[in-house]
Every structure is written in C-alpha cells, then in structure tokens.
Design a protein around this motif. Structure first.
Motif, mmCIF file in Angstrom:
data_model
loop_
_atom_site.group_PDB
_atom_site.id
_atom_site.type_symbol
_atom_site.label_atom_id
_atom_site.label_comp_id
_atom_site.label_asym_id
_atom_site.label_seq_id
_atom_site.Cartn_x
_atom_site.Cartn_y
_atom_site.Cartn_z
ATOM 1 N N GLN A 133 0.832 -1.202 0.000
ATOM 2 C CA GLN A 133 0.000 0.000 0.000
ATOM 3 C C GLN A 133 0.869 1.256 0.000
ATOM 4 N N TRP A 134 1.951 1.232 0.791
ATOM 5 C CA TRP A 134 2.851 2.386 0.843
ATOM 6 C C TRP A 134 3.492 2.605 -0.527
ATOM 7 N N GLU A 135 3.953 1.515 -1.167
ATOM 8 C CA GLU A 135 4.561 1.643 -2.496
ATOM 9 C C GLU A 135 3.552 2.171 -3.519
ATOM 10 N N GLU A 136 2.305 1.734 -3.401
ATOM 11 C CA GLU A 136 1.264 2.207 -4.317
ATOM 12 C C GLU A 136 1.011 3.699 -4.131
ATOM 13 N N LYS A 137 1.002 4.155 -2.877
ATOM 14 C CA LYS A 137 0.820 5.596 -2.627
ATOM 15 C C LYS A 137 1.967 6.402 -3.204
ATOM 16 N N ALA A 139 3.957 5.522 -5.687
ATOM 17 C CA ALA A 139 3.865 5.466 -7.155
ATOM 18 C C ALA A 139 2.763 6.395 -7.669
ATOM 19 N N ALA A 140 1.628 6.440 -6.962
ATOM 20 C CA ALA A 140 0.531 7.328 -7.365
ATOM 21 C C ALA A 140 0.965 8.788 -7.261
ATOM 22 N N ALA A 141 1.707 9.133 -6.198
ATOM 23 C CA ALA A 141 2.189 10.510 -6.040
ATOM 24 C C ALA A 141 3.173 10.863 -7.147
ATOM 25 N N GLU A 142 4.059 9.911 -7.492
ATOM 26 C CA GLU A 142 5.015 10.163 -8.577
ATOM 27 C C GLU A 142 4.301 10.323 -9.920
ATOM 28 N N ARG A 143 3.278 9.491 -10.157
ATOM 29 C CA ARG A 143 2.505 9.619 -11.407
ATOM 30 C C ARG A 143 1.797 10.970 -11.464
ATOM 31 N N ALA A 144 1.215 11.401 -10.340
ATOM 32 C CA ALA A 144 0.515 12.689 -10.309
ATOM 33 C C ALA A 144 1.500 13.834 -10.552
ATOM 34 N N GLN A 145 2.690 13.738 -9.965
ATOM 35 C CA GLN A 145 3.700 14.786 -10.163
ATOM 36 C C GLN A 145 4.163 14.800 -11.622
#
Length: 189
Positions: A133-137, A139-145
């Motif tokens: 879950q932490w890795e997914e968060k 990765a999601a933050a990096e994708r959004a950035q």
C-alpha cells in the motif's frame, strides 16, 4: 427429587479412590438410564440388609455416593470436568487416568499468559500488505507529479507558440503597413 447442588460437595472427600464409573461398572459414555440400572442392580447385591458381609456396607456407601453424583446430570458434568473428583488428572491417581480419554475439554488455563506483542503480530500478518500500500501511494504521487509536470511543459510550449505567433503576426502587420505606406509614398512622389 434430588437435593439441590451444595457447594460443600466440591470439597468433601470421596469414600472411593476409584472413579465413580468403575464403582458402578459402567462406561463414562453411559446414559442416565444405564447409570440407574447399574446402581439398582448393585445396590440389591450389596445392601447391608441383604448382604451381611463386613465390606458390604462400605461398598453400598460407595455405590450410593457414585449414584448421587452420576445420577444427577449437573453434578455428573462437574465430576467429568474434575471439579467433584478429588482424584482428577492433576493428582496422578488411577481414577483420573480412566477419565482422561473421555475428557472433551483441556484443563482450564492457569491465568498466566505472556505479554502479547500486537505490533509484531500486525507486521507479520499485514506487513507485506502495508508495504504494498505504501509503495502504491508513492507510485501514485510520482505519477501525479509527472502528469502535472507534463501538463506544465505542454502549457509552456503552447504559450511559447502563441507568443511566437503573436510576434510573427505583429511583424507581418508591421511589414504590410510599411509596404502599404511605401506604395502610397511612391504614388505621391
């Protein structure tokens, strides 16, 4: 009708060092009818009025005590758990060994327990899930950035193209105006 269960029965001493089942000659799985039949059969043989032997009265008292406990379902349950039997499995007596194979439940807990480490339990059971879950968060933050950066780059490129178009348009207008004014000046001259 039987007398109600009295707490002093728990601490009183048994006359027999054998289990009540072996006194009546029945299996621990015997039903109430079989207990009653065995008691009446043996009591007719060992009753002091019928049998004048010295051991007959002691044997009859043993039978009566066994029937008092095994004939009452509530007391029988307590006896089977070892609460009415001073010769239960903790004492190591042969009567307790007879009952040990018929015991449905383990001995009650002693009340002592080790301190439980819930953090270790949580990490061992949910550690991988939490990590995922932490890795997914992340990765999601990096994708959004990355998406915001790409949007900013494309907006900057559009602004640059618009500026260039405006400058070219302005140059074209200025060139057209100067060409027009030169033609007019040539016509007048």
């Amino acid at each position: 009708m039987r007398a109600p269960f009295l707490p002093y029965l728990i601490v009183r001493r048994c006359l027999s060092k054998r289990s009540y089942y072996s006194v009546l000659g029945i299996s621990p799985k015997a039903n109430a009818k079989q207990v009653k039949e065995a008691y009446f059969k043996l009591s007719k043989v060992f009753h002091p009025d019928v049998n004048k032997n010295d051991n007959a009265s002691a044997k009859f008292m043993e039978l009566s005590e066994a029937y008092d406990v095994l004939g009452d379902t509530r007391r029988r349950r307590l006896y089977d758990r070892g609460l009415l039997n001073p010769w239960d499995e903790r004492s190591g007596h042969e009567a307790s060994e007879e009952m040990s194979s018929f015991r449905a439940r383990p001995a009650p807990p002693t009340g002592r327990s080790r301190v439980y480490d819930f953090d270790a339990f949580y990490k061992s059971h949910y550690g991988q899930q939490l990590h995922d879950q932490w890795e997914e968060k992340v990765a999601a933050a990096e994708r959004a950035q990355a998406t915001r950066h790409q949007k900013d780059v494309s907006e900057n490129a559009m602004r640059t193209v618009l500026r260039a178009a405006v400058v070219l348009l302005a140059i074209g207008v200025i060139a057209a105006v100067t060409t027009q004014s030169k033609k007019e000046a040539q016509k007048k001259a």
